[in-house]
Scaffold this motif. Structure first.
Motif, PDB file in Angstrom:
ATOM      1  N   ILE A  96     101.792 113.426  -3.849  1.00  0.00           N
ATOM      2  CA  ILE A  96     101.138 114.366  -2.723  1.00  0.00           C
ATOM      3  C   ILE A  96      99.792 114.579  -3.742  1.00  0.00           C
ATOM      4  N   TYR A 105      96.169 113.372  -3.658  1.00  0.00           N
ATOM      5  CA  TYR A 105      94.216 113.799  -3.641  1.00  0.00           C
ATOM      6  C   TYR A 105      93.883 114.355  -4.555  1.00  0.00           C
ATOM      7  N   MET A 137      99.590 110.291   3.441  1.00  0.00           N
ATOM      8  CA  MET A 137     100.328 112.168   2.734  1.00  0.00           C
ATOM      9  C   MET A 137     101.650 112.682   3.497  1.00  0.00           C
ATOM     10  N   LEU A 180      98.266 119.806   0.540  1.00  0.00           N
ATOM     11  CA  LEU A 180      98.210 119.764  -0.670  1.00  0.00           C
ATOM     12  C   LEU A 180      99.084 120.807  -1.534  1.00  0.00           C
ATOM     13  N   VAL A 225      94.641 117.594   5.161  1.00  0.00           N
ATOM     14  CA  VAL A 225      94.960 117.010   3.473  1.00  0.00           C
ATOM     15  C   VAL A 225      95.348 117.995   2.507  1.00  0.00           C
TER      16      VAL A 225
END
Length: 323
Positions: free
Chosen positions: A311, A315, A285, A80, A76
């Motif tokens: 996105i 996060y 995502m 990011l 993830v």
């Protein structure tokens, strides 16, 4: 002292992993092992070695939350990175220039593989063989199918002449020796990262899921940040996206290796239920990334940045929830 060692180990991991990427690139160009698939595996292995060594050490100290959280959290965090760099260079509208046919298969594979992890964590009693969860065998089968899909596909390969010009003064022997040296450095510093992260969780009261999914995952993903920034500066947006999406799939294969070394049970059965949120975030995502690649208004300026903003926000919200 623990925090200082954690930061120092993270810095060493970043530096060594960037060097691994450099010398791995030379080996893939100048050895008989060169070729799209083998070279890609070598580079992917180089940039993902920090995640592997960190998770294996976490298994050794019997902290499956850090082991699994590091892998899922790195995925993830990688997305990011891609979204954040795109926002920084938003005037270039980089995602509008990507070929969906090159990137979509990796995104779909990532969604399916991560979704399988979510199911395994929710089920919590998945069948296992040799103390390795059934889901891990399915991940390996899926990964082999993905490799066969891309094997021999000339699209998305790097410019070999440009790469050779960058590495013309580095011999194959020197590249191999330095690759092994920095691999050992990553192994040592990655181990320190896990041990100090475990101690940091105990001392500070932070849960291991947060430490693994956010702190350690961010540290081990910084080499990918360097790769993406360099690719954007070179206007090679396909390489930037491809490196992130490919690394994410490779990280899930490393989760299989981690499970093989965890002897208590199937590793996903020993993780905290909070890990589901990190896995679900990865799925969400990637769904947004899939929308980015397949949206029809690629040539317009209206609303270009909002998926990347989404996105980033997802996060931040999820990290706060885990913390």
């Amino acid at each position: 002292m623990v925090l200082f060692l954690f930061i120092l180990a993270a810095a060493i991991v970043v530096f060594a992993a960037v060097q691994l990427n450099k010398y791995g690139d030379v080996i893939s160009e100048k050895s008989t092992l060169s070729g799209a698939m083998v070279g890609g595996l070598l580079i992917a292995g180089a940039t993902s070695l920090p995640e592997l060594t960190t998770s294996l050490t976490a298994v050794y100290i019997d902290n499956p939350d850090i082991a699994v959280g590091n892998m899922l959290g790195s995925n993830v965090f990688n997305l990011l990175i891609l979204a954040s760099v795109d926002l920084f260079y938003r005037k270039r509208r980089a995602f509008n220039q990507l070929r969906s046919s090159e990137q979509v298969p990796s995104v779909i594979a990532g969604i399916i593989f991560t979704g399988l992890v979510v199911v395994a964590i929710l089920w919590n009693e998945t069948p296992s063989f040799l103390d390795i969860g059934l889901e891990m065998y399915l991940l390996v089968i899926g990964y082999i199918l993905v490799l066969k899909m891309f094997d021999g596909n000339p699209e998305g390969q790097t410019d070999e002449s440009a790469a050779e010009s960058r590495n013309i003064n580095i011999t194959l022997k020197r590249a191999v020796v330095n690759f092994i040296l920095f691999a050992l450095i990553v192994f040592a510093s990655g181990s320190v990262l896990s041990i100090t992260g475990d101690r940091l969780a105990e001392i500070s009261g932070m849960n291991a899921s947060f430490v693994g999914s956010v702190l350690i995952a961010a540290s081990t993903s910084l080499p990918e940040l360097v790769t993406v920034v360099v690719a954007f500066r070179m206007a090679n947006y396909a390489m930037a996206a491809g490196s992130i999406l490919g690394s994410n799939i490779f990280n899930l294969m490393l989760l299989v290796v981690t499970d093989a070394f965890y002897r208590e049970s199937a590793i996903l059965q020993g993780t905290s239920p909070a890990m589901i949120w990190t896995a679900l975030l990865g799925v969400l995502m990637m769904i947004v990334m899939l929308y980015i690649l397949m949206r029809k208004d690629k040539q317009t300026n209206i609303g270009y940045a909002w998926p990347s903003i989404l996105i980033v926000l997802m996060y931040l919200v999820l990290s706060y929830m885990i913390f």
